[in-house]
Design a protein around this motif. Sequence first.
Motif, PDB file in Angstrom:
ATOM      1  N   ASN A 164      30.945  28.790  43.665  1.00 48.01           N
ATOM      2  CA  ASN A 164      30.845  29.129  42.247  1.00 48.01           C
ATOM      3  C   ASN A 164      31.462  30.493  41.959  1.00 48.01           C
ATOM      4  O   ASN A 164      32.085  30.696  40.905  1.00 48.01           O
ATOM      5  CB  ASN A 164      29.373  29.119  41.819  1.00 48.01           C
ATOM      6  CG  ASN A 164      28.766  27.736  41.883  1.00 48.01           C
ATOM      7  OD1 ASN A 164      29.473  26.732  41.863  1.00 48.01           O
ATOM      8  ND2 ASN A 164      27.445  27.661  41.962  1.00 48.01           N
ATOM      9  N   ASP A 165      31.304  31.409  42.915  1.00 56.41           N
ATOM     10  CA  ASP A 165      31.896  32.733  42.732  1.00 56.41           C
ATOM     11  C   ASP A 165      33.414  32.648  42.723  1.00 56.41           C
ATOM     12  O   ASP A 165      34.085  33.281  41.889  1.00 56.41           O
ATOM     13  CB  ASP A 165      31.412  33.660  43.845  1.00 56.41           C
ATOM     14  CG  ASP A 165      31.768  35.105  43.584  1.00 56.41           C
ATOM     15  OD1 ASP A 165      32.187  35.407  42.446  1.00 56.41           O
ATOM     16  OD2 ASP A 165      31.623  35.944  44.495  1.00 56.41           O
ATOM     17  N   ARG A 166      33.992  31.865  43.650  1.00 57.19           N
ATOM     18  CA  ARG A 166      35.453  31.711  43.687  1.00 57.19           C
ATOM     19  C   ARG A 166      35.965  31.039  42.416  1.00 57.19           C
ATOM     20  O   ARG A 166      36.986  31.458  41.850  1.00 57.19           O
ATOM     21  CB  ARG A 166      35.863  30.896  44.914  1.00 57.19           C
ATOM     22  CG  ARG A 166      35.676  31.633  46.234  1.00 57.19           C
ATOM     23  CD  ARG A 166      36.437  30.920  47.346  1.00 57.19           C
ATOM     24  NE  ARG A 166      35.974  29.563  47.526  1.00 57.19           N
ATOM     25  CZ  ARG A 166      35.002  29.203  48.350  1.00 57.19           C
ATOM     26  NH1 ARG A 166      34.377  30.127  49.070  1.00 57.19           N
ATOM     27  NH2 ARG A 166      34.636  27.939  48.467  1.00 57.19           N
ATOM     28  N   VAL A 167      35.281  30.005  41.978  1.00 60.60           N
ATOM     29  CA  VAL A 167      35.700  29.322  40.749  1.00 60.60           C
ATOM     30  C   VAL A 167      35.623  30.266  39.553  1.00 60.60           C
ATOM     31  O   VAL A 167      36.510  30.302  38.691  1.00 60.60           O
ATOM     32  CB  VAL A 167      34.841  28.064  40.526  1.00 60.60           C
ATOM     33  CG1 VAL A 167      35.118  27.466  39.155  1.00 60.60           C
ATOM     34  CG2 VAL A 167      35.111  27.036  41.610  1.00 60.60           C
ATOM     35  N   GLY A 168      34.564  31.072  39.507  1.00 62.81           N
ATOM     36  CA  GLY A 168      34.437  32.027  38.411  1.00 62.81           C
ATOM     37  C   GLY A 168      35.548  33.052  38.416  1.00 62.81           C
ATOM     38  O   GLY A 168      36.098  33.394  37.354  1.00 62.81           O
ATOM     39  N   LYS A 169      35.925  33.546  39.616  1.00 62.72           N
ATOM     40  CA  LYS A 169      37.019  34.518  39.690  1.00 62.72           C
ATOM     41  C   LYS A 169      38.339  33.879  39.274  1.00 62.72           C
ATOM     42  O   LYS A 169      39.156  34.506  38.582  1.00 62.72           O
ATOM     43  CB  LYS A 169      37.113  35.064  41.108  1.00 62.72           C
ATOM     44  CG  LYS A 169      35.973  36.000  41.490  1.00 62.72           C
ATOM     45  CD  LYS A 169      36.167  36.550  42.894  1.00 62.72           C
ATOM     46  CE  LYS A 169      35.026  37.489  43.263  1.00 62.72           C
ATOM     47  NZ  LYS A 169      35.178  38.036  44.631  1.00 62.72           N
ATOM     48  N   ALA A 170      38.578  32.619  39.694  1.00 62.79           N
ATOM     49  CA  ALA A 170      39.819  31.946  39.310  1.00 62.79           C
ATOM     50  C   ALA A 170      39.897  31.739  37.800  1.00 62.79           C
ATOM     51  O   ALA A 170      40.941  31.966  37.178  1.00 62.79           O
ATOM     52  CB  ALA A 170      39.928  30.603  40.040  1.00 62.79           C
ATOM     53  N   VAL A 171      38.796  31.328  37.213  1.00 61.32           N
ATOM     54  CA  VAL A 171      38.774  31.130  35.758  1.00 61.32           C
ATOM     55  C   VAL A 171      39.001  32.448  35.043  1.00 61.32           C
ATOM     56  O   VAL A 171      39.736  32.529  34.044  1.00 61.32           O
ATOM     57  CB  VAL A 171      37.435  30.491  35.334  1.00 61.32           C
ATOM     58  CG1 VAL A 171      37.305  30.476  33.817  1.00 61.32           C
ATOM     59  CG2 VAL A 171      37.318  29.086  35.885  1.00 61.32           C
ATOM     60  N   ASP A 172      38.411  33.511  35.566  1.00 60.25           N
ATOM     61  CA  ASP A 172      38.600  34.830  34.960  1.00 60.25           C
ATOM     62  C   ASP A 172      40.050  35.270  35.061  1.00 60.25           C
ATOM     63  O   ASP A 172      40.626  35.825  34.124  1.00 60.25           O
ATOM     64  CB  ASP A 172      37.682  35.836  35.654  1.00 60.25           C
ATOM     65  CG  ASP A 172      37.672  37.178  34.955  1.00 60.25           C
ATOM     66  OD1 ASP A 172      38.150  37.245  33.813  1.00 60.25           O
ATOM     67  OD2 ASP A 172      37.183  38.164  35.536  1.00 60.25           O
ATOM     68  N   LEU A 173      40.689  35.012  36.222  1.00 60.63           N
ATOM     69  CA  LEU A 173      42.089  35.392  36.393  1.00 60.63           C
ATOM     70  C   LEU A 173      42.986  34.610  35.446  1.00 60.63           C
ATOM     71  O   LEU A 173      43.913  35.175  34.836  1.00 60.63           O
ATOM     72  CB  LEU A 173      42.511  35.151  37.845  1.00 60.63           C
ATOM     73  CG  LEU A 173      43.959  35.533  38.214  1.00 60.63           C
ATOM     74  CD1 LEU A 173      44.191  37.011  37.963  1.00 60.63           C
ATOM     75  CD2 LEU A 173      44.238  35.180  39.653  1.00 60.63           C
ATOM     76  N   VAL A 174      42.734  33.310  35.290  1.00 55.98           N
ATOM     77  CA  VAL A 174      43.536  32.500  34.366  1.00 55.98           C
ATOM     78  C   VAL A 174      43.371  32.996  32.935  1.00 55.98           C
ATOM     79  O   VAL A 174      44.338  33.093  32.166  1.00 55.98           O
ATOM     80  CB  VAL A 174      43.143  31.014  34.483  1.00 55.98           C
ATOM     81  CG1 VAL A 174      43.790  30.197  33.374  1.00 55.98           C
ATOM     82  CG2 VAL A 174      43.528  30.472  35.841  1.00 55.98           C
ATOM     83  N   ALA A 175      42.133  33.344  32.582  1.00 56.53           N
ATOM     84  CA  ALA A 175      41.893  33.862  31.227  1.00 56.53           C
ATOM     85  C   ALA A 175      42.618  35.183  31.009  1.00 56.53           C
ATOM     86  O   ALA A 175      43.203  35.428  29.934  1.00 56.53           O
ATOM     87  CB  ALA A 175      40.394  34.026  30.998  1.00 56.53           C
ATOM     88  N   ARG A 176      42.615  36.042  32.028  1.00 57.25           N
ATOM     89  CA  ARG A 176      43.307  37.325  31.884  1.00 57.25           C
ATOM     90  C   ARG A 176      44.813  37.147  31.799  1.00 57.25           C
ATOM     91  O   ARG A 176      45.497  37.849  31.052  1.00 57.25           O
ATOM     92  CB  ARG A 176      42.947  38.223  33.065  1.00 57.25           C
ATOM     93  CG  ARG A 176      41.495  38.691  33.057  1.00 57.25           C
ATOM     94  CD  ARG A 176      41.154  39.471  34.303  1.00 57.25           C
ATOM     95  NE  ARG A 176      41.961  40.673  34.404  1.00 57.25           N
ATOM     96  CZ  ARG A 176      41.971  41.471  35.458  1.00 57.25           C
ATOM     97  NH1 ARG A 176      41.227  41.179  36.519  1.00 57.25           N
ATOM     98  NH2 ARG A 176      42.732  42.552  35.480  1.00 57.25           N
ATOM     99  N   ILE A 177      45.378  36.181  32.577  1.00 56.32           N
ATOM    100  CA  ILE A 177      46.814  35.917  32.500  1.00 56.32           C
ATOM    101  C   ILE A 177      47.172  35.354  31.131  1.00 56.32           C
ATOM    102  O   ILE A 177      48.186  35.718  30.525  1.00 56.32           O
ATOM    103  CB  ILE A 177      47.231  34.950  33.627  1.00 56.32           C
ATOM    104  CG1 ILE A 177      47.110  35.650  34.991  1.00 56.32           C
ATOM    105  CG2 ILE A 177      48.654  34.450  33.409  1.00 56.32           C
ATOM    106  CD1 ILE A 177      47.377  34.735  36.166  1.00 56.32           C
TER     107      ILE A 177
END
Length: 296
Positions: A164-177
Amino acid sequence: MSERKVLNKYFPPDFDPSLIPRRKGPKNSQQVVRLMAPFSMRCNTCGEYIYKGKKFNARKETVDGEDYYGIKIFRFYIKCTLCSAEITFKTDPKNTDYAAEHGASRNFEPWREEQEVEEEDRLARLEEEENNPMKALENRTVDAKREMDILDALQDIRARNARNDRVGKAVDLVARITAGEVESEEDRQRKLEEEEDEMLVRQVFAKVSMPTPSGLSSVAGSSDDASKEESSSRTVVVKRKADDIEPDIHTLLSSSTRDSGPTNSASTPTPTTKKPKSDLKNKLGIKIAKKGKVTV
């Protein structure tokens, strides 16, 4: 009517409280108090259930000869709502609760007897293991299996949390991009190429060759060839911002250098001499008469 609500009473100057006679009563007298049932109970006489919070006019007294580290224990007397049988219960400071004493039994509450049941089970298990070694081995096997199950469940929880932590970081990175806060690989490469082009342009336009003026060459005619070559190959380093418009070389020179001699002939445009028209006519074989007639 308002005088009965006044808190301040008048005391005469000669008032002596020691002269007031003290009221004599029993040492452990009972007091009438209004209370609610602290727990649900059932009357032992008629079987009536009394729920928690039922209000009663009870009598309170101090229990003689009982205390808990100096804390007094009080006893309360109430009557059953159906048969008017007397029911008594008292305070329990040790467990911060109340204990039913007489006339009624408290309803089953598992949290009160949980500790006692656990203690009885533990003693029975120890006694059984002492008499039966096979039972002790079985108990140890069951305990080991239970511990392994607990560790497996804990490992699954940790793996789930990490995922869940990895998925959250990936979603956050996509949102920031998407929002433009993080540069993509293409943007980073394009920016690097632009920086390289800008540095190349700066290197090209950083050094400007300054030719030797003719006036200075005539004055320094007596110097040797080495000094001439050095003066002719002299360069001026100019630091400026690279743009589309290239400045004139003479604007980059200092005022003293511009005043010392004439500018280079290559830099100044030379006027073009026009060929006379007569030469052009002669080549073409055209003759002009005096009366204005043209003969070929």
